[in-house]
Design a protein around this motif. Structure first.
Motif, short mmCIF file in Angstrom:
data_model
loop_
_atom_site.label_atom_id
_atom_site.label_comp_id
_atom_site.label_asym_id
_atom_site.label_seq_id
_atom_site.Cartn_x
_atom_site.Cartn_y
_atom_site.Cartn_z
N SER A 64 -33.12 -9.19 57.08
CA SER A 64 -33.18 -9.30 55.95
C SER A 64 -32.67 -10.57 55.53
CB SER A 64 -32.19 -8.03 55.79
OG SER A 64 -32.92 -6.24 56.19
N LEU A 65 -31.55 -10.92 56.64
CA LEU A 65 -31.20 -11.98 55.84
C LEU A 65 -32.14 -13.53 55.80
CD1 LEU A 65 -27.98 -12.25 57.92
CD2 LEU A 65 -28.11 -12.86 54.94
N LEU A 66 -33.69 -13.60 56.13
CA LEU A 66 -34.35 -14.39 55.64
C LEU A 66 -34.56 -14.13 54.26
CD1 LEU A 66 -36.72 -15.81 56.51
CD2 LEU A 66 -38.88 -14.07 56.23
N SER A 67 -34.40 -13.74 53.30
CA SER A 67 -34.58 -12.76 51.73
C SER A 67 -33.44 -14.65 51.83
CB SER A 67 -34.07 -11.81 51.99
OG SER A 67 -32.81 -11.83 51.85
N TYR A 71 -27.60 -18.03 47.64
CA TYR A 71 -26.98 -18.38 49.09
C TYR A 71 -25.49 -18.17 49.17
CZ TYR A 71 -26.73 -20.63 53.17
OH TYR A 71 -26.56 -20.96 54.80
N ALA A 72 -24.71 -18.65 48.10
CA ALA A 72 -23.23 -18.77 48.50
C ALA A 72 -22.86 -17.45 48.65
CB ALA A 72 -22.30 -19.52 47.74
N ILE A 73 -23.24 -16.33 47.61
CA ILE A 73 -23.08 -14.61 47.90
C ILE A 73 -23.48 -14.53 49.56
CG2 ILE A 73 -23.78 -12.33 46.93
CD1 ILE A 73 -24.50 -14.62 44.78
N ARG A 74 -24.12 -14.72 50.46
CA ARG A 74 -24.81 -14.16 51.35
C ARG A 74 -25.19 -15.10 52.62
NH1 ARG A 74 -30.65 -12.04 50.71
NH2 ARG A 74 -29.77 -10.21 52.39
N ASN A 115 -22.97 -14.04 55.70
CA ASN A 115 -23.90 -13.05 57.32
C ASN A 115 -24.65 -13.94 57.90
OD1 ASN A 115 -21.40 -10.84 55.67
ND2 ASN A 115 -23.57 -10.49 53.93
N LEU A 116 -25.02 -14.40 58.16
CA LEU A 116 -25.83 -15.04 58.76
C LEU A 116 -25.31 -14.88 60.24
CD1 LEU A 116 -26.78 -17.88 56.95
CD2 LEU A 116 -28.01 -16.48 57.68
N PRO A 117 -26.40 -15.04 61.60
CA PRO A 117 -25.91 -14.88 62.85
C PRO A 117 -25.02 -15.90 62.77
CG PRO A 117 -28.01 -14.50 62.25
CD PRO A 117 -27.28 -15.28 61.14
N PRO A 118 -24.42 -15.38 64.12
CA PRO A 118 -22.94 -16.09 64.64
C PRO A 118 -23.42 -17.72 64.86
CG PRO A 118 -22.42 -14.17 65.62
CD PRO A 118 -23.73 -14.10 64.23
N LYS A 119 -25.11 -17.28 65.50
CA LYS A 119 -25.17 -18.78 66.43
C LYS A 119 -25.41 -19.68 64.75
CE LYS A 119 -29.07 -19.61 69.38
NZ LYS A 119 -30.67 -19.29 70.05
N ALA A 120 -25.99 -19.56 63.63
CA ALA A 120 -26.03 -20.15 62.20
C ALA A 120 -25.11 -21.10 62.21
CB ALA A 120 -26.22 -19.36 61.56
#
Length: 488
Positions: free
Chosen positions: A21-24, A201-204, A207-212
Protein backbone atom coordinates in the motif's frame (compact mmCIF):
# COMPACT_ATOMS: atom_id res chain seq x y z
CA UNK A 1 13.77 -10.81 17.17
CA UNK A 2 12.87 -12.79 14.04
CA UNK A 3 12.03 -10.87 10.85
CA UNK A 4 9.53 -13.56 9.81
CA UNK A 5 6.32 -11.71 10.91
CA UNK A 6 7.47 -8.55 9.12
CA UNK A 7 8.26 -10.49 5.92
CA UNK A 8 4.86 -12.20 6.09
CA UNK A 9 3.12 -8.81 6.34
CA UNK A 10 5.15 -7.50 3.40
CA UNK A 11 3.99 -10.38 1.21
CA UNK A 12 0.38 -10.16 2.39
CA UNK A 13 0.05 -6.40 1.72
CA UNK A 14 -1.30 -6.05 -1.82
CA UNK A 15 -3.33 -2.88 -1.40
CA UNK A 16 -1.87 -0.90 -4.34
CA UNK A 17 -2.50 -2.83 -7.59
CA UNK A 18 -1.18 -6.01 -5.98
CA UNK A 19 1.79 -4.17 -4.45
CA UNK A 20 2.38 -2.84 -0.89
CA UNK A 21 0.00 0.00 0.00
CA UNK A 22 2.75 2.46 0.89
CA UNK A 23 4.13 2.22 -2.63
CA UNK A 24 1.40 4.75 -3.48
CA UNK A 25 2.98 7.39 -1.18
CA UNK A 26 6.38 7.02 -2.86
CA UNK A 27 4.66 6.77 -6.25
CA UNK A 28 3.00 10.13 -5.51
CA UNK A 29 6.03 12.09 -4.35
CA UNK A 30 8.11 10.85 -7.27
CA UNK A 31 5.28 11.59 -9.74
CA UNK A 32 5.04 15.22 -8.64
CA UNK A 33 8.80 15.64 -8.44
CA UNK A 34 9.04 14.38 -12.04
CA UNK A 35 6.15 16.67 -13.04
CA UNK A 36 8.18 19.64 -11.84
CA UNK A 37 11.51 18.31 -13.13
CA UNK A 38 10.42 17.41 -16.67
CA UNK A 39 8.04 20.35 -16.88
CA UNK A 40 10.97 22.68 -16.25
CA UNK A 41 13.43 20.73 -18.39
CA UNK A 42 10.99 20.68 -21.31
CA UNK A 43 11.37 24.44 -21.70
CA UNK A 44 14.89 24.94 -20.26
CA UNK A 45 16.99 24.50 -23.43
CA UNK A 46 14.87 26.79 -25.58
CA UNK A 47 14.82 29.36 -22.73
CA UNK A 48 18.62 29.39 -22.86
CA UNK A 49 19.05 29.77 -26.63
CA UNK A 50 15.90 31.67 -27.67
CA UNK A 51 16.52 35.39 -28.27
CA UNK A 52 15.47 38.08 -25.80
CA UNK A 53 12.62 38.99 -28.15
CA UNK A 54 11.36 35.41 -27.77
CA UNK A 55 11.70 35.62 -23.96
CA UNK A 56 14.98 33.70 -23.78
CA UNK A 57 18.61 34.43 -22.86
CA UNK A 58 20.14 34.28 -26.36
CA UNK A 59 22.96 31.76 -25.69
CA UNK A 60 24.68 29.81 -28.50
CA UNK A 61 22.98 26.44 -29.02
CA UNK A 62 26.09 24.39 -28.21
CA UNK A 63 26.62 26.26 -24.92
CA UNK A 64 22.94 25.92 -24.02
CA UNK A 65 22.99 22.17 -24.75
CA UNK A 66 26.14 21.80 -22.67
CA UNK A 67 24.47 23.54 -19.71
CA UNK A 68 21.42 21.30 -19.99
CA UNK A 69 23.62 18.20 -20.15
CA UNK A 70 25.72 19.39 -17.21
CA UNK A 71 22.59 20.17 -15.22
CA UNK A 72 21.16 16.71 -15.96
CA UNK A 73 24.45 15.17 -14.91
CA UNK A 74 24.54 17.24 -11.72
CA UNK A 75 21.05 16.04 -10.81
CA UNK A 76 22.17 12.42 -10.86
CA UNK A 77 25.64 13.17 -9.50
CA UNK A 78 24.02 14.74 -6.45
CA UNK A 79 22.31 11.41 -5.72
CA UNK A 80 25.66 10.45 -4.20
CA UNK A 81 25.30 13.31 -1.71
CA UNK A 82 21.67 12.42 -1.07
CA UNK A 83 22.27 8.73 -0.56
CA UNK A 84 25.38 9.38 1.57
CA UNK A 85 23.28 11.62 3.83
CA UNK A 86 20.71 8.82 4.03
CA UNK A 87 23.23 6.12 4.91
CA UNK A 88 25.39 8.17 7.30
CA UNK A 89 23.37 11.10 8.73
CA UNK A 90 19.59 11.36 8.30
CA UNK A 91 18.22 8.07 6.99
CA UNK A 92 16.52 7.71 3.61
CA UNK A 93 13.08 8.94 4.67
CA UNK A 94 14.13 12.28 6.22
CA UNK A 95 16.63 12.94 3.42
CA UNK A 96 13.85 12.49 0.86
CA UNK A 97 11.54 14.90 2.69
CA UNK A 98 14.09 17.70 3.09
CA UNK A 99 15.37 17.26 -0.47
CA UNK A 100 11.86 17.71 -1.86
CA UNK A 101 11.67 21.08 -0.08
CA UNK A 102 14.95 22.12 -1.76
CA UNK A 103 13.54 21.11 -5.17
CA UNK A 104 10.51 23.33 -4.66
CA UNK A 105 12.75 26.26 -3.66
CA UNK A 106 14.75 25.83 -6.87
CA UNK A 107 11.66 26.01 -9.06
CA UNK A 108 10.53 29.11 -7.19
CA UNK A 109 13.92 30.71 -7.90
CA UNK A 110 13.63 29.97 -11.63
CA UNK A 111 10.17 31.49 -11.65
CA UNK A 112 10.87 34.73 -9.80
CA UNK A 113 14.58 35.58 -10.31
CA UNK A 114 15.24 36.97 -13.81
CA UNK A 115 18.13 36.18 -16.16
CA UNK A 116 21.23 34.09 -15.50
CA UNK A 117 21.00 34.61 -11.73
CA UNK A 118 17.68 32.73 -11.65
CA UNK A 119 19.10 29.98 -13.87
CA UNK A 120 22.17 29.56 -11.65
CA UNK A 121 20.37 29.54 -8.30
CA UNK A 122 17.39 27.58 -9.56
CA UNK A 123 19.27 24.83 -11.37
CA UNK A 124 21.70 24.26 -8.50
CA UNK A 125 18.85 23.93 -5.98
CA UNK A 126 16.76 21.68 -8.23
CA UNK A 127 19.78 19.52 -9.03
CA UNK A 128 20.80 19.06 -5.39
CA UNK A 129 17.24 18.45 -4.23
CA UNK A 130 16.39 16.06 -7.06
CA UNK A 131 19.48 14.02 -6.22
CA UNK A 132 18.19 13.58 -2.68
CA UNK A 133 14.71 12.64 -3.86
CA UNK A 134 15.63 10.19 -6.61
CA UNK A 135 18.11 7.91 -4.91
CA UNK A 136 16.21 7.73 -1.65
CA UNK A 137 12.75 7.25 -3.16
CA UNK A 138 14.16 4.24 -5.01
CA UNK A 139 15.84 2.93 -1.86
CA UNK A 140 12.61 3.32 0.11
CA UNK A 141 10.68 1.32 -2.49
CA UNK A 142 13.16 -1.49 -1.87
CA UNK A 143 12.30 -1.49 1.87
CA UNK A 144 8.68 -2.43 1.05
CA UNK A 145 9.64 -5.92 -0.21
CA UNK A 146 11.14 -9.05 1.26
CA UNK A 147 14.49 -9.90 -0.43
CA UNK A 148 13.03 -12.85 -2.37
CA UNK A 149 9.65 -11.24 -3.21
CA UNK A 150 9.03 -11.91 -6.93
CA UNK A 151 6.86 -8.75 -7.07
CA UNK A 152 9.92 -6.51 -6.72
CA UNK A 153 10.65 -5.89 -10.43
CA UNK A 154 6.93 -5.43 -11.10
CA UNK A 155 6.71 -2.98 -8.20
CA UNK A 156 9.60 -0.95 -9.55
CA UNK A 157 7.92 -0.90 -12.97
CA UNK A 158 4.74 0.43 -11.34
CA UNK A 159 6.80 3.02 -9.46
CA UNK A 160 8.31 3.94 -12.82
CA UNK A 161 4.78 4.50 -14.10
CA UNK A 162 4.36 7.24 -11.47
CA UNK A 163 7.56 8.87 -12.66
CA UNK A 164 6.24 8.96 -16.19
CA UNK A 165 2.77 10.22 -15.33
CA UNK A 166 4.52 13.31 -14.00
CA UNK A 167 6.86 13.39 -16.97
CA UNK A 168 3.86 13.27 -19.34
CA UNK A 169 1.77 16.06 -17.84
CA UNK A 170 4.63 18.36 -16.80
CA UNK A 171 5.90 19.37 -20.28
CA UNK A 172 2.34 19.61 -21.66
CA UNK A 173 1.30 22.20 -19.09
CA UNK A 174 4.57 24.10 -18.73
CA UNK A 175 5.01 24.13 -22.52
CA UNK A 176 1.51 25.53 -22.99
CA UNK A 177 2.09 28.20 -20.33
CA UNK A 178 5.47 29.10 -21.83
CA UNK A 179 4.00 29.56 -25.30
CA UNK A 180 1.03 31.61 -24.08
CA UNK A 181 2.20 33.49 -20.96
CA UNK A 182 6.01 33.22 -20.89
CA UNK A 183 8.84 31.09 -19.55
CA UNK A 184 8.60 32.22 -15.91
CA UNK A 185 4.96 31.15 -15.67
CA UNK A 186 6.01 27.70 -16.86
CA UNK A 187 8.73 27.55 -14.20
CA UNK A 188 6.19 28.69 -11.59
CA UNK A 189 3.84 25.84 -12.43
CA UNK A 190 6.69 23.40 -11.79
CA UNK A 191 7.00 24.84 -8.26
CA UNK A 192 3.27 24.32 -7.66
CA UNK A 193 3.54 20.68 -8.74
CA UNK A 194 6.39 19.99 -6.33
CA UNK A 195 4.37 21.55 -3.51
CA UNK A 196 1.54 19.09 -4.25
CA UNK A 197 3.94 16.17 -4.02
CA UNK A 198 5.29 17.37 -0.68
CA UNK A 199 1.85 17.71 0.87
CA UNK A 200 0.67 14.18 0.03
CA UNK A 201 3.98 12.64 1.14
CA UNK A 202 4.09 14.55 4.44
CA UNK A 203 0.71 13.06 5.40
CA UNK A 204 1.84 9.42 5.00
CA UNK A 205 5.60 9.39 5.59
CA UNK A 206 5.35 8.25 9.23
CA UNK A 207 3.78 4.93 8.15
CA UNK A 208 6.78 3.72 6.17
CA UNK A 209 8.52 0.57 7.53
CA UNK A 210 11.03 1.01 10.38
CA UNK A 211 13.85 0.17 7.98
CA UNK A 212 13.04 3.36 6.02
CA UNK A 213 13.91 5.50 9.05
CA UNK A 214 17.17 3.74 9.93
CA UNK A 215 20.62 5.31 9.51
CA UNK A 216 22.53 2.17 8.41
CA UNK A 217 26.05 3.43 9.09
CA UNK A 218 25.96 6.57 11.27
CA UNK A 219 28.93 8.92 11.34
CA UNK A 220 31.19 8.98 14.35
CA UNK A 221 32.29 12.28 15.87
CA UNK A 222 35.60 12.40 13.99
CA UNK A 223 33.97 11.39 10.71
CA UNK A 224 31.36 14.12 11.10
CA UNK A 225 34.04 16.80 11.52
CA UNK A 226 35.96 15.51 8.48
CA UNK A 227 32.78 15.52 6.40
CA UNK A 228 32.09 19.17 7.29
CA UNK A 229 35.66 20.15 6.35
CA UNK A 230 35.49 18.29 3.03
CA UNK A 231 32.12 19.87 2.17
CA UNK A 232 33.44 23.36 2.98
CA UNK A 233 36.59 22.82 0.91
CA UNK A 234 34.54 21.53 -2.04
CA UNK A 235 32.30 24.62 -1.90
CA UNK A 236 35.35 26.92 -1.83
CA UNK A 237 36.97 25.12 -4.79
CA UNK A 238 33.80 25.38 -6.87
CA UNK A 239 33.42 29.07 -6.00
CA UNK A 240 37.05 29.86 -6.90
CA UNK A 241 36.82 27.96 -10.20
CA UNK A 242 33.61 29.81 -11.08
CA UNK A 243 34.98 33.27 -10.17
CA UNK A 244 38.23 32.72 -12.11
CA UNK A 245 36.39 31.59 -15.24
CA UNK A 246 37.80 28.05 -15.21
CA UNK A 247 34.30 26.68 -14.59
CA UNK A 248 32.66 28.62 -17.41
CA UNK A 249 29.28 27.87 -18.99
CA UNK A 250 30.81 26.17 -22.02
CA UNK A 251 32.90 23.83 -19.83
CA UNK A 252 30.26 22.71 -17.35
CA UNK A 253 29.49 19.45 -19.15
CA UNK A 254 33.19 18.47 -19.22
CA UNK A 255 33.52 19.28 -15.51
CA UNK A 256 30.56 17.05 -14.63
CA UNK A 257 31.96 14.23 -16.81
CA UNK A 258 35.31 14.34 -15.00
CA UNK A 259 33.81 14.58 -11.50
CA UNK A 260 31.27 11.82 -12.20
CA UNK A 261 33.87 9.44 -13.60
CA UNK A 262 36.16 10.04 -10.62
CA UNK A 263 33.28 9.57 -8.17
CA UNK A 264 32.24 6.29 -9.80
CA UNK A 265 35.78 4.89 -9.70
CA UNK A 266 36.09 5.99 -6.07
CA UNK A 267 32.80 4.39 -5.04
CA UNK A 268 33.56 1.08 -6.73
CA UNK A 269 37.00 1.06 -5.04
CA UNK A 270 35.44 1.91 -1.67
CA UNK A 271 32.90 -0.90 -1.84
CA UNK A 272 35.33 -3.48 -3.19
CA UNK A 273 37.92 -2.62 -0.53
CA UNK A 274 35.60 -2.20 2.46
CA UNK A 275 35.93 -4.65 5.33
CA UNK A 276 32.16 -4.34 5.86
CA UNK A 277 31.56 -5.99 2.46
CA UNK A 278 31.44 -9.80 2.46
CA UNK A 279 33.06 -11.89 -0.33
CA UNK A 280 29.62 -12.65 -1.84
CA UNK A 281 28.72 -8.95 -1.79
CA UNK A 282 32.09 -8.11 -3.38
CA UNK A 283 31.39 -10.47 -6.28
CA UNK A 284 28.04 -8.79 -6.79
CA UNK A 285 29.67 -5.35 -6.90
CA UNK A 286 32.08 -6.66 -9.56
CA UNK A 287 29.10 -7.90 -11.59
CA UNK A 288 27.60 -4.43 -11.38
CA UNK A 289 30.53 -2.80 -13.22
CA UNK A 290 29.69 -3.89 -16.81
CA UNK A 291 26.01 -3.19 -16.15
CA UNK A 292 27.01 0.30 -15.00
CA UNK A 293 29.01 0.89 -18.20
CA UNK A 294 26.10 -0.27 -20.38
CA UNK A 295 23.78 2.03 -18.43
CA UNK A 296 26.07 5.05 -18.96
CA UNK A 297 26.21 4.33 -22.71
CA UNK A 298 22.43 4.02 -22.86
CA UNK A 299 21.81 7.29 -21.01
CA UNK A 300 24.31 9.21 -23.15
CA UNK A 301 21.95 8.58 -26.06
CA UNK A 302 18.63 8.57 -24.25
CA UNK A 303 19.20 11.92 -22.50
CA UNK A 304 19.67 13.57 -25.87
CA UNK A 305 15.90 13.96 -25.76
CA UNK A 306 16.73 17.15 -23.83
CA UNK A 307 19.61 18.29 -26.08
CA UNK A 308 19.79 17.10 -29.69
CA UNK A 309 16.18 15.89 -29.95
CA UNK A 310 14.93 19.23 -28.56
CA UNK A 311 16.96 21.18 -31.13
CA UNK A 312 15.78 18.71 -33.79
CA UNK A 313 12.17 19.22 -32.73
CA UNK A 314 12.53 23.00 -32.78
CA UNK A 315 14.25 23.24 -36.17
CA UNK A 316 13.77 20.05 -38.17
CA UNK A 317 10.42 18.61 -37.07
CA UNK A 318 7.14 19.45 -38.76
CA UNK A 319 5.13 20.44 -35.65
CA UNK A 320 2.06 21.63 -37.53
CA UNK A 321 -1.03 20.08 -35.99
CA UNK A 322 -4.24 20.97 -37.85
CA UNK A 323 -2.83 24.37 -38.77
CA UNK A 324 -1.28 25.08 -35.33
CA UNK A 325 2.39 24.70 -34.42
CA UNK A 326 2.34 22.97 -31.05
CA UNK A 327 4.98 23.89 -28.41
CA UNK A 328 8.43 22.33 -28.67
CA UNK A 329 8.13 21.08 -25.08
CA UNK A 330 5.22 18.81 -26.04
CA UNK A 331 7.63 16.46 -27.80
CA UNK A 332 8.96 15.61 -24.31
CA UNK A 333 5.59 14.07 -23.46
CA UNK A 334 5.69 11.48 -26.26
CA UNK A 335 8.05 9.14 -24.44
CA UNK A 336 6.07 9.21 -21.15
CA UNK A 337 2.90 8.27 -23.06
CA UNK A 338 4.62 5.13 -24.29
CA UNK A 339 6.02 4.43 -20.82
CA UNK A 340 2.55 4.65 -19.30
CA UNK A 341 1.16 2.30 -21.94
CA UNK A 342 4.01 -0.19 -21.86
CA UNK A 343 5.24 -0.18 -18.25
CA UNK A 344 2.17 -2.08 -17.08
CA UNK A 345 2.68 -4.59 -19.87
CA UNK A 346 6.34 -5.06 -18.90
CA UNK A 347 5.43 -5.39 -15.21
CA UNK A 348 2.81 -8.02 -16.09
CA UNK A 349 5.29 -9.81 -18.34
CA UNK A 350 8.00 -10.01 -15.67
CA UNK A 351 5.40 -11.13 -13.09
CA UNK A 352 4.02 -13.85 -15.39
CA UNK A 353 7.46 -15.14 -16.32
CA UNK A 354 8.70 -15.03 -12.70
CA UNK A 355 11.93 -17.04 -12.47
CA UNK A 356 11.78 -17.70 -16.25
CA UNK A 357 12.23 -14.03 -17.18
CA UNK A 358 15.50 -12.95 -18.87
CA UNK A 359 18.36 -12.28 -16.48
CA UNK A 360 19.40 -8.73 -15.68
CA UNK A 361 22.54 -8.79 -17.93
CA UNK A 362 20.40 -9.88 -20.90
CA UNK A 363 17.93 -7.05 -20.23
CA UNK A 364 20.78 -4.52 -20.01
CA UNK A 365 22.42 -5.78 -23.19
CA UNK A 366 19.16 -5.65 -25.12
CA UNK A 367 18.40 -2.17 -23.76
CA UNK A 368 21.72 -0.69 -24.90
CA UNK A 369 21.52 -2.36 -28.32
CA UNK A 370 17.92 -1.27 -28.94
CA UNK A 371 18.87 2.31 -27.99
CA UNK A 372 21.53 2.12 -30.69
CA UNK A 373 18.92 0.96 -33.19
CA UNK A 374 16.76 3.98 -32.26
CA UNK A 375 19.58 6.32 -33.30
CA UNK A 376 20.02 4.49 -36.59
CA UNK A 377 16.34 5.15 -37.30
CA UNK A 378 17.13 8.88 -37.60
CA UNK A 379 19.17 8.14 -40.75
CA UNK A 380 16.25 7.93 -43.25
CA UNK A 381 15.19 11.47 -42.20
CA UNK A 382 18.72 12.95 -42.21
CA UNK A 383 19.56 16.11 -44.16
CA UNK A 384 16.02 17.07 -45.12
CA UNK A 385 16.09 20.70 -43.99
CA UNK A 386 13.69 22.73 -41.78
CA UNK A 387 10.26 21.21 -41.02
CA UNK A 388 11.09 18.14 -43.13
CA UNK A 389 11.02 15.46 -40.42
CA UNK A 390 7.54 13.94 -40.07
CA UNK A 391 6.02 13.82 -36.61
CA UNK A 392 5.14 10.14 -37.04
CA UNK A 393 8.78 9.38 -37.77
CA UNK A 394 9.95 10.93 -34.51
CA UNK A 395 7.08 9.26 -32.62
CA UNK A 396 8.25 5.89 -33.94
CA UNK A 397 11.84 6.58 -32.87
CA UNK A 398 10.72 7.60 -29.38
CA UNK A 399 8.71 4.37 -29.17
CA UNK A 400 11.99 2.47 -29.65
CA UNK A 401 13.60 4.75 -27.02
CA UNK A 402 10.88 3.56 -24.64
CA UNK A 403 11.44 -0.14 -25.25
CA UNK A 404 15.13 0.35 -24.50
CA UNK A 405 14.37 2.42 -21.40
CA UNK A 406 12.09 -0.20 -19.89
CA UNK A 407 14.79 -2.82 -20.28
CA UNK A 408 17.38 -0.75 -18.41
CA UNK A 409 15.98 1.97 -16.16
CA UNK A 410 13.47 0.22 -13.84
CA UNK A 411 15.55 -2.96 -14.01
CA UNK A 412 18.65 -0.96 -13.06
CA UNK A 413 16.87 0.56 -10.07
CA UNK A 414 15.80 -2.89 -8.98
CA UNK A 415 19.13 -4.66 -9.43
CA UNK A 416 21.00 -1.88 -7.61
CA UNK A 417 18.95 -2.68 -4.49
CA UNK A 418 19.44 -6.44 -4.96
CA UNK A 419 23.22 -6.30 -5.52
CA UNK A 420 23.83 -3.67 -2.83
CA UNK A 421 26.11 -4.58 0.10
CA UNK A 422 24.19 -4.16 3.35
CA UNK A 423 26.50 -1.36 4.51
CA UNK A 424 25.94 0.58 1.26
CA UNK A 425 22.21 0.11 0.64
CA UNK A 426 21.29 3.64 -0.45
CA UNK A 427 24.74 4.46 -1.81
CA UNK A 428 24.54 1.55 -4.27
CA UNK A 429 21.43 3.18 -5.74
CA UNK A 430 23.39 6.41 -5.86
CA UNK A 431 26.13 4.58 -7.74
CA UNK A 432 23.58 3.46 -10.34
CA UNK A 433 22.47 7.07 -10.72
CA UNK A 434 26.11 8.03 -11.33
CA UNK A 435 25.82 6.11 -14.61
CA UNK A 436 22.83 8.32 -15.44
CA UNK A 437 24.87 11.39 -14.41
CA UNK A 438 27.71 10.45 -16.72
CA UNK A 439 25.35 9.67 -19.58
CA UNK A 440 23.44 12.95 -19.06
CA UNK A 441 26.62 15.05 -19.09
CA UNK A 442 27.84 13.16 -22.17
CA UNK A 443 24.54 13.91 -23.90
CA UNK A 444 25.35 17.62 -23.58
CA UNK A 445 28.96 17.22 -24.69
CA UNK A 446 28.01 15.03 -27.66
CA UNK A 447 25.37 17.57 -28.72
CA UNK A 448 28.24 19.95 -29.57
CA UNK A 449 29.11 17.65 -32.49
CA UNK A 450 25.57 17.64 -33.90
CA UNK A 451 24.55 19.70 -36.89
CA UNK A 452 22.22 19.18 -39.81
CA UNK A 453 25.22 18.60 -42.09
CA UNK A 454 26.68 15.89 -39.81
CA UNK A 455 23.44 14.03 -39.04
CA UNK A 456 24.28 10.81 -40.88
CA UNK A 457 27.70 10.42 -39.25
CA UNK A 458 26.43 11.57 -35.84
CA UNK A 459 23.45 9.21 -35.57
CA UNK A 460 25.22 6.35 -37.38
CA UNK A 461 28.37 6.27 -35.24
CA UNK A 462 26.60 6.66 -31.89
CA UNK A 463 24.02 4.04 -32.81
CA UNK A 464 26.67 1.52 -33.83
CA UNK A 465 28.72 2.04 -30.65
CA UNK A 466 25.65 1.44 -28.44
CA UNK A 467 24.80 -1.77 -30.32
CA UNK A 468 28.34 -3.12 -29.83
CA UNK A 469 28.28 -2.35 -26.09
CA UNK A 470 24.91 -4.07 -25.72
CA UNK A 471 26.11 -7.19 -27.51
CA UNK A 472 29.24 -7.39 -25.34
CA UNK A 473 27.17 -7.23 -22.14
CA UNK A 474 24.74 -9.86 -23.41
CA UNK A 475 27.61 -12.19 -24.35
CA UNK A 476 29.05 -11.76 -20.83
CA UNK A 477 25.85 -13.05 -19.20
CA UNK A 478 27.21 -16.45 -18.01
CA UNK A 479 30.15 -14.80 -16.21
CA UNK A 480 27.98 -12.06 -14.71
CA UNK A 481 25.39 -14.54 -13.43
CA UNK A 482 28.11 -16.43 -11.58
CA UNK A 483 29.37 -13.22 -9.99
CA UNK A 484 25.84 -12.18 -9.00
CA UNK A 485 25.69 -15.22 -6.68
CA UNK A 486 22.05 -16.14 -7.17
CA UNK A 487 20.64 -12.64 -7.87
CA UNK A 488 18.78 -12.56 -11.18
Amino acid sequence: MSDAPQLTRERADRGFFGQPSLLSALFGVEMWERFSFYGMQGILLIYLYYTAEQGGLGMPEATAAGIVGAYGGLVYLSTIVGTWLADRVLGAERTLFYAAIVVMAGHVALAVIPGLAGVGVGLVLVALGSGGVKGNATSLVGTLYAPDDERRDAGFSLFYLGINLGALVGPLLTGLLQSTAGFHFGFGLAAVGMAAGLIQYAIRRKNLPPKAHEVPSPLGGGERRRAIVVAALAAVVVLVLALTGVLSADRLDLAVIVVTSAAAVGYFALMLGSRRVTPVERHRVLAFIPLWIASAAFWSLYQQQFTVVTIYSDQRLDRNLFGWDFPVAWVQSINPIFIIVLSGAFAALWTKLGPRQPSTPVKFGLGAAIMGVAFLLFLPMAGGGPNSAPLLGLIGILFVFTIAELLISPVGLSVSTKLAPEAFRAQMVGLFFLSVALGSALSGALAGFYSEDSERVYFGVLGAVAIVIGLLVALSTPLLKRLMEGVR
